[in-house]
Design an enzyme around this catalytic site. Structure first.
Site, PDB file in Angstrom:
ATOM      1  N   LYS A 278      -6.943  -4.669  -5.957  1.00  0.00           N
ATOM      2  CA  LYS A 278      -8.052  -4.675  -4.989  1.00  0.00           C
ATOM      3  C   LYS A 278      -9.309  -5.249  -5.648  1.00  0.00           C
ATOM      4  O   LYS A 278      -9.436  -5.195  -6.872  1.00  0.00           O
ATOM      5  CB  LYS A 278      -8.369  -3.237  -4.567  1.00  0.00           C
ATOM      6  CG  LYS A 278      -7.329  -2.601  -3.664  1.00  0.00           C
ATOM      7  CD  LYS A 278      -7.717  -1.160  -3.349  1.00  0.00           C
ATOM      8  CE  LYS A 278      -6.658  -0.469  -2.524  1.00  0.00           C
ATOM      9  NZ  LYS A 278      -6.561  -0.950  -1.136  1.00  0.00           N
ATOM     10  N   ARG A 352       3.123   2.890   2.905  1.00  0.00           N
ATOM     11  CA  ARG A 352       4.361   2.889   3.689  1.00  0.00           C
ATOM     12  C   ARG A 352       5.590   3.008   2.794  1.00  0.00           C
ATOM     13  O   ARG A 352       6.632   3.472   3.230  1.00  0.00           O
ATOM     14  CB  ARG A 352       4.411   1.623   4.560  1.00  0.00           C
ATOM     15  CG  ARG A 352       4.436   0.335   3.781  1.00  0.00           C
ATOM     16  CD  ARG A 352       3.993  -0.865   4.594  1.00  0.00           C
ATOM     17  NE  ARG A 352       2.538  -0.892   4.788  1.00  0.00           N
ATOM     18  CZ  ARG A 352       1.884  -1.846   5.443  1.00  0.00           C
ATOM     19  NH1 ARG A 352       2.557  -2.861   5.982  1.00  0.00           N
ATOM     20  NH2 ARG A 352       0.575  -1.795   5.580  1.00  0.00           N
TER      21      ARG A 352
END
Length: 507
Positions: A278, A352
């Site tokens: 990130k 996920r």
């Protein structure tokens, strides 16, 4: 702080501050009218002076009025009837609590005559007042050398009329239990990643089981997950020195053989993005990437405190996502517990990857419903901002129940479509599916991915990326969002059980 319900005449209540409402244009509430009488017109005098009109959010403090036991009377503006939605009610409560706080009062009694909210339900009004007040007095000081001053406020009384008292008492008990869960979730969210690791979350769960006889805890380590074939979950923590954990908390309040409601929380205790790193700005906020886990832990604590007559299981998929030398790389293919294979195109779509194996694991409970909660996608913030949590589900009536619960608990969700058409975006040339679906419909494709692991039961997914924490200034920190919604859903399920049992006995 101790909450209580009082049914006494307001003028006789012994408290450091009595709070009473006046509607727009100086229209006195029943309690205000009564107090105006005993104080020889003090409230009407205030209105006639032009200093106070009853506009929403107005406040005026009167002192040492004749005829009152309380030395202070705080008159608050309720505004016009159409200004009493939850947003205004919330602001009113915050305003009252700021004043109480500034004055460092020990006790307060609030008499709003049920006029502060456009929902006439006294249970709901009382419970929200309790929850919100508790939230307003929450302070984080765990990692500060100077601890917060102890709370001056000891007694918070809510004044109701006689026929509301019984409802008020149960609202208060539920409200305090839910507030405790919210505070627990906020505390976990706010803790930094060097303290709140997957192991810390597991220890927290064990401590809860020590506190409540109704809770049992089981923690699966990496070796056990490996044996179960949870290679997707394990792929996320591979780059980290912190071992991943699957934490199972079981609450048994229902019949032995009754199917449990299962809550699954994303517990990424810090998310660097992994190899798909990130950007640095604001990355500290990625300690909040376990807020889904925090909310399911908070919710099951509340359920244990409320002693609901149902079975609930909370499952936390906990891992730290770091770019170490063992870390998963973009393009790697893993086999999930379900046997389906996933091409990990982006290691920052890791929530996920831990959830999918947890969702396969919970099949063994033959659940009545499964709700997963996750700070899953930045796309959800673009779609819904910071007010609504995203809701996607494979079951219409479960989705409906959650939306209703969110409305009632003032912790709202909003639905997005989970149509087959979106599934194709996950197609991969090298595995059964990719873990991302491209730029468009990011919240939906994330849910599409999860839906492939939830075919065995009614399932709903709550994306709390926009609601789990505040980013700015003094308000920066975890919100505990979704604890109230989850608790309300479970209270509703408990009521269904009680109703059907009552009917059963009746026949």
């Amino acid at each position: 702080m101790f909450f209580e319900i009082l049914g006494d005449a307001a003028e006789k209540i012994t408290t450091e501050c009595l709070v009473v409402g006046v509607e727009a244009e100086g229209k006195l509430s029943p309690t205000a009218a009564k107090l105006d009488e005993v104080t020889q017109g003090a409230i009407k005098g205030l209105i006639n002076s032009g200093d106070f009109s009853g506009a929403a959010g107005d406040q005026h403090l009167l002192r040492n009025l004749p005829g009152l036991t309380s030395p202070r009377l705080l008159v608050v503006g309720l505004g016009k009837p159409d200004e009493r939605k939850d947003r205004h009610y919330r602001k009113l409560v915050k305003g009252i609590n700021q004043t109480i706080s500034k004055l460092k009062l020990k006790s307060v009694a609030v008499a709003l005559d049920g006029l502060a909210s456009d929902h006439s339900d006294p249970y709901r009004q009382t419970r929200l007042l309790t929850e919100w007040t508790s939230a307003d007095f929450y302070q984080y000081d765990t990692t500060k050398s100077k601890k917060a001053d102890p709370l001056a406020l000891e007694q918070y009384a809510i004044v109701l009329n006689d026929e509301e008292i019984e409802l008020g008492e149960s609202a208060l008990l539920d409200g305090v239990a839910i507030a405790n869960g919210v505070n627990a979730a906020r505390e976990l969210g706010n803790l930094p990643g060097n303290i709140c690791t997957p192991t810390y979350l597991a220890d927290k769960a064990k401590a809860l089981a020590e506190e409540f006889d109704s809770l049992k805890v089981k923690v699966l380590d990496e070796e056990k997950m490996e044996k179960l074939g949870m290679h997707s979950l394990l792929s996320v923590g591979r780059g980290s020195a912190q071992p991943s954990k699957l934490i199972i908390i079981e609450y048994r309040g229902g019949k032995k053989d009754e199917a449990p409601h299962v809550l699954v929380g994303k517990g990424i205790t810090f998310d660097t993005g992994g190899i798909s790193l990130k950007p640095g700005a604001g990355m500290d906020e990625m300690k909040f990437d376990m807020c889904g886990a925090a909310s399911v832990i908070g919710a099951i604590e509340s359920v244990a405190e409320m002693q609901l007559p149902i079975n609930v299981t909370a499952v936390v998929a906990a891992a730290e996502n770091m770019p170490g030398s063992q870390a998963t790389k973009p393009g790697d293919v893993v086999t999930t517990m379900s046997g389906q294979t996933v091409e990990i195109l982006n290691t920052d779509a890791e929530g996920r990857l831990v959830l999918c194996d947890a969702l396969t694991y919970v099949e063994r409970f033959k659940p009545a419903s499964v709700i997963d909660v996750a700070t899953l996608t930045g796309a959800c913030i673009i779609a819904l901002g910071h007010h609504a949590s995203g809701l996607l589900s494979n079951n219409e009536s479960l989705a409906e129940s959650l939306l209703k619960a969110g409305d009632y608990a003032s912790d709202r969700a909003w639905p997005l479509p989970l149509w087959d058409e979106y599934q194709e975006l996950l197609d991969s040339n090298f595995a059964d599916m990719g873990n991302i679906g491209g730029r468009s419909a990011g919240t939906i494709t994330a849910a599409c991915f999860l839906s492939r692991f939830t075919k065995q039961y009614p399932w709903a997914h709550l994306d709390i990326a926009g609601t789990a924490w505040n980013s700015a200034g003094k308000e920066k920190g975890a919100t505990g969002r979704c604890v109230s919604l989850l608790c309300q859903y479970l209270i509703d399920q408990a009521e269904l059980v009680e109703t059907s049992e009552a009917e059963h006995h009746h026949h």
